[in-house]
Design a protein around this motif. Structure first.
Motif, PDB file in Angstrom:
ATOM      1  N   GLY A 162      40.244  47.082  22.279  1.00 42.39           N
ATOM      2  CA  GLY A 162      39.939  48.181  23.189  1.00 42.39           C
ATOM      3  C   GLY A 162      40.085  47.729  24.625  1.00 42.39           C
ATOM      4  O   GLY A 162      40.902  46.845  24.930  1.00 42.39           O
ATOM      5  N   SER A 163      39.293  48.295  25.490  1.00 47.00           N
ATOM      6  CA  SER A 163      39.391  47.981  26.913  1.00 47.00           C
ATOM      7  C   SER A 163      38.062  47.477  27.460  1.00 47.00           C
ATOM      8  O   SER A 163      36.997  47.793  26.925  1.00 47.00           O
ATOM      9  N   VAL A 164      38.148  46.697  28.527  1.00 46.32           N
ATOM     10  CA  VAL A 164      36.975  46.149  29.206  1.00 46.32           C
ATOM     11  C   VAL A 164      37.148  46.403  30.699  1.00 46.32           C
ATOM     12  O   VAL A 164      38.172  46.047  31.282  1.00 46.32           O
ATOM     13  N   GLU A 165      36.134  47.007  31.315  1.00 48.23           N
ATOM     14  CA  GLU A 165      36.185  47.318  32.744  1.00 48.23           C
ATOM     15  C   GLU A 165      35.376  46.281  33.513  1.00 48.23           C
ATOM     16  O   GLU A 165      34.206  46.057  33.219  1.00 48.23           O
ATOM     17  N   LEU A 166      36.019  45.662  34.503  1.00 50.72           N
ATOM     18  CA  LEU A 166      35.336  44.643  35.299  1.00 50.72           C
ATOM     19  C   LEU A 166      34.591  45.277  36.463  1.00 50.72           C
ATOM     20  O   LEU A 166      34.762  46.462  36.765  1.00 50.72           O
ATOM     21  N   SER A 167      33.786  44.477  37.132  1.00 52.53           N
ATOM     22  CA  SER A 167      33.048  44.946  38.302  1.00 52.53           C
ATOM     23  C   SER A 167      34.006  45.173  39.469  1.00 52.53           C
ATOM     24  O   SER A 167      35.102  44.599  39.510  1.00 52.53           O
ATOM     25  N   PRO A 168      33.632  45.994  40.438  1.00 49.00           N
ATOM     26  CA  PRO A 168      34.484  46.211  41.612  1.00 49.00           C
ATOM     27  C   PRO A 168      34.766  44.891  42.341  1.00 49.00           C
ATOM     28  O   PRO A 168      33.903  44.015  42.407  1.00 49.00           O
ATOM     29  N   MET A 169      35.965  44.779  42.876  1.00 48.06           N
ATOM     30  CA  MET A 169      36.331  43.583  43.641  1.00 48.06           C
ATOM     31  C   MET A 169      37.425  43.941  44.637  1.00 48.06           C
ATOM     32  O   MET A 169      38.146  44.933  44.453  1.00 48.06           O
ATOM     33  N   PRO A 170      37.580  43.149  45.705  1.00 51.41           N
ATOM     34  CA  PRO A 170      38.599  43.437  46.717  1.00 51.41           C
ATOM     35  C   PRO A 170      40.013  43.265  46.166  1.00 51.41           C
ATOM     36  O   PRO A 170      40.215  42.645  45.119  1.00 51.41           O
ATOM     37  N   ALA A 171      40.989  43.793  46.894  1.00 54.21           N
ATOM     38  CA  ALA A 171      42.377  43.839  46.429  1.00 54.21           C
ATOM     39  C   ALA A 171      42.942  42.469  46.078  1.00 54.21           C
ATOM     40  O   ALA A 171      43.618  42.306  45.059  1.00 54.21           O
ATOM     41  N   HIS A 172      42.676  41.441  46.921  1.00 53.77           N
ATOM     42  CA  HIS A 172      43.267  40.129  46.663  1.00 53.77           C
ATOM     43  C   HIS A 172      42.707  39.502  45.389  1.00 53.77           C
ATOM     44  O   HIS A 172      43.408  38.755  44.700  1.00 53.77           O
ATOM     45  N   VAL A 194      38.322  54.131  43.479  1.00 50.21           N
ATOM     46  CA  VAL A 194      38.619  54.216  44.905  1.00 50.21           C
ATOM     47  C   VAL A 194      37.834  53.138  45.641  1.00 50.21           C
ATOM     48  O   VAL A 194      36.679  52.857  45.306  1.00 50.21           O
ATOM     49  N   GLU A 195      38.465  52.511  46.637  1.00 49.60           N
ATOM     50  CA  GLU A 195      37.783  51.494  47.428  1.00 49.60           C
ATOM     51  C   GLU A 195      36.494  52.051  48.021  1.00 49.60           C
ATOM     52  O   GLU A 195      36.448  53.221  48.404  1.00 49.60           O
ATOM     53  N   PRO A 196      35.422  51.277  48.079  1.00 52.77           N
ATOM     54  CA  PRO A 196      35.320  49.856  47.714  1.00 52.77           C
ATOM     55  C   PRO A 196      34.908  49.617  46.258  1.00 52.77           C
ATOM     56  O   PRO A 196      34.553  48.512  45.908  1.00 52.77           O
TER      57      PRO A 196
END
Length: 208
Positions: A162-172, A194-196
């Motif tokens: 299946g899929s796993v969603e990670l925590s938000p993080m910056p683009a780099h 959407v950022e951030p």
């Protein structure tokens, strides 16, 4: 800086001493020629010279970053690590205690400082120099963490297909996660949100 002296040569020597540099590292403009005046007294005028320190982008970057960090109230020295390949970034490493304020939440502050340093240091430069800022080994620690998080998420996605969603993080950092996950067959990645709050989703793909 502007320097006054009996002669232009003396003014240049004084400027070099104050800037702690040599003649080949400065440019100057004579604002006023010296004049001995009548009988060496009446109308006597000293030489006035405007002197500018000629710095390459790395020197400018180090000076700018050092001054900026001091204004932020953090005690830190800037160490320069020059790459073997000119195409790679010059690493400016901040060394000191209590460097947390220079890193910021999710590394946002150090990324902002890196952008500012790059912009100021390359202003007017014929050949731009790329910079990477580090503080107390933050980059290495963060990379190790991202590798661990990504590998764990990949294993979980494979296990449950299946899929796993990670925590938000910056683009780099999202870019690094995509690159790390690409080493695994049957795994796809995409960014959502959407950022951030934008984040990476790692998912199993039985067709790949």
């Amino acid at each position: 800086m502007t320097v006054e002296a009996e002669t232009i040569e003396e003014a240049l020597d004084q400027a070099c001493a104050q800037l702690r540099t040599s003649r080949d590292q400065i440019s100057y403009r004579v604002l006023s020629e010296p004049n001995k005046g009548l009988l060496g007294i009446i109308g006597r005028r000293q030489a006035v010279v405007e002197v500018t320190l000629m710095e390459d982008p790395v020197q400018k970057g180090v000076r700018f970053l050092t001054e900026l960090v001091a204004k932020l109230g953090v005690e830190a020295k800037v160490h320069v690590h020059t790459p073997l390949d000119e195409q790679d970034a010059v690493v400016l490493e901040l060394v000191g205690k209590e460097l947390g304020p220079l890193i910021g939440r999710r590394g946002q502050t150090i990324e902002a400082l890196q952008l500012l340093t790059h912009t100021v240091a390359n202003r007017g430069a014929e050949t731009p120099v790329w910079f990477q800022l580090d503080a107390g080994g933050y980059r290495k620690r963060r990379l190790d963490l991202l590798v661990g998080v990504t590998e764990k998420a990949v294993a979980e996605a494979q296990a449950k297909k299946g899929s796993v969603e990670l925590s938000p993080m910056p683009a780099h950092e999202r870019k690094l996660v995509h690159l790390i996950a690409q080493n695994h067959a049957g795994i796809d990645t995409r960014s959502v949100g959407v950022e951030p709050e934008r984040r990476v989703v790692i998912e199993w793909n039985s067709q790949s």
